[in-house]
Design an enzyme around this catalytic site. Structure first.
Site, PDB file in Angstrom:
ATOM      1  N   ASP A 108       0.692  -0.581 -13.185  1.00  0.00           N
ATOM      2  CA  ASP A 108       0.131   0.417 -14.330  1.00  0.00           C
ATOM      3  C   ASP A 108       0.220   1.822 -14.387  1.00  0.00           C
ATOM      4  OD1 ASP A 108      -1.543   0.209 -12.009  1.00  0.00           O
ATOM      5  OD2 ASP A 108      -3.243   1.304 -13.327  1.00  0.00           O
ATOM      6  N   GLU A 148      -4.621  -0.646 -11.132  1.00  0.00           N
ATOM      7  CA  GLU A 148      -5.116  -0.064  -9.858  1.00  0.00           C
ATOM      8  C   GLU A 148      -5.690   1.313 -10.243  1.00  0.00           C
ATOM      9  OE1 GLU A 148      -4.982   2.325  -6.525  1.00  0.00           O
ATOM     10  OE2 GLU A 148      -3.765   2.904  -8.076  1.00  0.00           O
ATOM     11  N   GLU A 149      -5.077   1.793 -11.001  1.00  0.00           N
ATOM     12  CA  GLU A 149      -5.578   3.144 -11.397  1.00  0.00           C
ATOM     13  C   GLU A 149      -7.016   3.269 -12.325  1.00  0.00           C
ATOM     14  OE1 GLU A 149      -4.179   5.755 -10.409  1.00  0.00           O
ATOM     15  OE2 GLU A 149      -2.399   5.687 -10.341  1.00  0.00           O
ATOM     16  N   ARG A 152      -0.457   4.130   9.579  1.00  0.00           N
ATOM     17  CA  ARG A 152      -1.346   4.260  10.778  1.00  0.00           C
ATOM     18  C   ARG A 152      -2.367   3.097  10.771  1.00  0.00           C
ATOM     19  NH1 ARG A 152      -6.358   6.543  10.631  1.00  0.00           N
ATOM     20  NH2 ARG A 152      -6.203   7.963  12.371  1.00  0.00           N
ATOM     21  N   HIS A 201       0.356  12.073  -9.853  1.00  0.00           N
ATOM     22  CA  HIS A 201      -0.435  12.158 -10.634  1.00  0.00           C
ATOM     23  C   HIS A 201      -0.023  13.538 -11.479  1.00  0.00           C
ATOM     24  CE1 HIS A 201      -3.822   9.088  -9.992  1.00  0.00           C
ATOM     25  NE2 HIS A 201      -2.769   8.832  -9.141  1.00  0.00           N
TER      26      HIS A 201
END
Length: 425
Positions: free
Chosen positions: A94, A151-152, A192, A381
């Site tokens: 998306d 996802e957003e 990480r 963004h």
């Protein structure tokens, strides 16, 4: 050399160099797909045109494909030649509600934008599917390709999990991997163990006073300065109640009242904030202390406060063992100089966290800054952010190699366990 389901040596024939070379050969096709996706972004859980393009790109690979009911997701399964575990690979699809301002030839013009690089994630996962499908005979196990909308902010990963994603192959995945592009030196990978991305929560505090005329505040209970006091107290709380090495970021982004005109003291004042945390302990502390702080300040001024604290995404926690394997594989595939360990978690949030709550795995960053130095200052963004889509070769090779290596390792573990059982039986 013969192979069997008990001793699937065929899974060990992978050449990292071959996978990377093949990914470079298919780069023009992946770039073309990415640019088609970029020019036509869709929002949230409903991405039908993107779904159609993914299905077209996967056609002919011999995958078992299902689509979602609650979202326009695509789940594709590649069955290996031999039985074995399942590895999950994710790409989100998306975009964001932004008017693009990049000047690219393939820029979107529909009021939405792939300003977070999900178009690259999708194309990279298609590339990984093609690489692995060509090596089906080498695989001892299954690969689960997760093409995810929403996802957003829509929690599309959890939607897919609720629809049975993790049980698709008949055995739950033993590893899960996803990447995310970001500005920075092109082709560098970073991750990480432990917290890789922060969790995201929303905070809403409504202060209830008693309205009146703006010229006579002494005859009212003005909630505005009380709300402002709470804003300042929230910043002090974050700085003084939490360890600086386990950061909490709280940003008040909206202030509003129910007053219709400027000379009215309102009955209520509301503030809203986004909160980022890197541990579940911090979330629980916030649940306990935020109401006490807001209600205490409001009470001191003869008012009341209502607090709504909602966890949207948990922190993205990388499994230590899977991440150590991931770093080793990526160093071999991309070159040790291009793989780095992050010093600390990024404070953005990512709903792949829902997958990693149930499956040990790794979320990693692939840096994809443009060569043009004037375009390199923008971040995810931004309506002006530009990603170099030549990294799609690295994206496809990295995901494919991680899945291939994990299936080979799982096959070796199964073979050793079988030998031990036969010896001790």
């Amino acid at each position: 050399m013969t192979t069997s389901p008990t001793h699937p040596e065929a899974a060990e024939t992978r050449s990292d160099g071959e996978l990377a070379a093949e990914a470079r050969e298919m780069l023009p096709e992946l770039v073309a797909l990415r640019r088609r996706l970029h020019a036509d972004p869709e929002l949230g859980l409903d991405t039908p045109r993107t779904q159609r393009r993914v299905l077209e790109a996967l056609d002919g690979l011999g995958l078992e494909i299902t689509t979602g009911a609650a979202a326009t997701s695509v789940v594709a399964v590649l069955r290996g030649a031999l039985p074995g575990p399942t590895v999950l690979l994710r790409g989100d699809m998306d975009g964001l509600p932004l008017d693009e301002d990049t000047g690219l030839d393939f820029a979107a013009e529909n009021g939405a934008m792939h300003a977070c690089g999900h178009d690259l994630h999708t194309a990279g996962l298609v590339g990984a599917a093609r690489l692995l499908a060509a090596r089906r005979d080498e695989l001892a196990g299954d690969v689960l390709f997760m093409f995810q909308p929403g996802e957003e902010g829509a929690g599309g990963a959890q939607v897919m999990i609720d629809e049975g994603l993790l049980d698709t192959t008949g055995s739950r995945p033993e590893a899960a991997y996803a990447l995310h592009v970001a500005p920075g030196p092109r082709g560098v990978v970073a991750t990480r163990p432990g917290a890789a991305m922060a969790g995201s929560s929303s905070l809403t505090i409504t202060v209830r006073g008693r309205g009146g005329h703006g010229s006579q505040p002494h005859r009212a209970q003005d909630p505005v300065p009380t709300a402002a006091e709470i804003v300042q107290a929230l910043q002090t709380m974050v700085a003084r109640r939490f360890d600086a090495f386990e950061p909490v970021v709280l940003s008040v982004t909206q202030l509003s009242t129910d007053a219709g005109v400027v000379n009215i003291i309102p009955d209520t004042a509301t503030l809203q904030a986004t909160v980022r945390t890197t541990s579940e302990a911090a979330v629980e502390q916030l649940r306990e202390e935020l109401p006490r702080l807001a209600e205490g300040i409001a009470s001191a001024h003869g008012m009341s406060a209502e607090v709504d604290f909602e966890v949207l995404y948990p922190p993205t926690i990388n499994d230590a063992a899977r991440t150590a394997e991931c770093l080793d594989v990526l160093r071999e595939t991309l070159g040790a100089e291009r793989v780095v360990s992050m010093d600390r978690a990024a404070m953005g949030s990512e709903d792949f966290a829902f997958v990693l709550q149930q499956v040990p795995g790794t979320f990693f960053m692939l840096l994809a800054g443009p060569e043009d130095p004037q375009a390199s200052g923008e971040v995810n963004h931004s309506p002006r952010v530009i990603f170099d889509d030549s990294v799609l070769a690295e994206a496809a090779a990295a995901l494919a190699t991680l899945a291939h290596a994990r299936l080979a390792a799982g096959a070796s573990d199964s073979a050793v366990s079988g030998d031990v059982s036969a010896t001790t039986g």
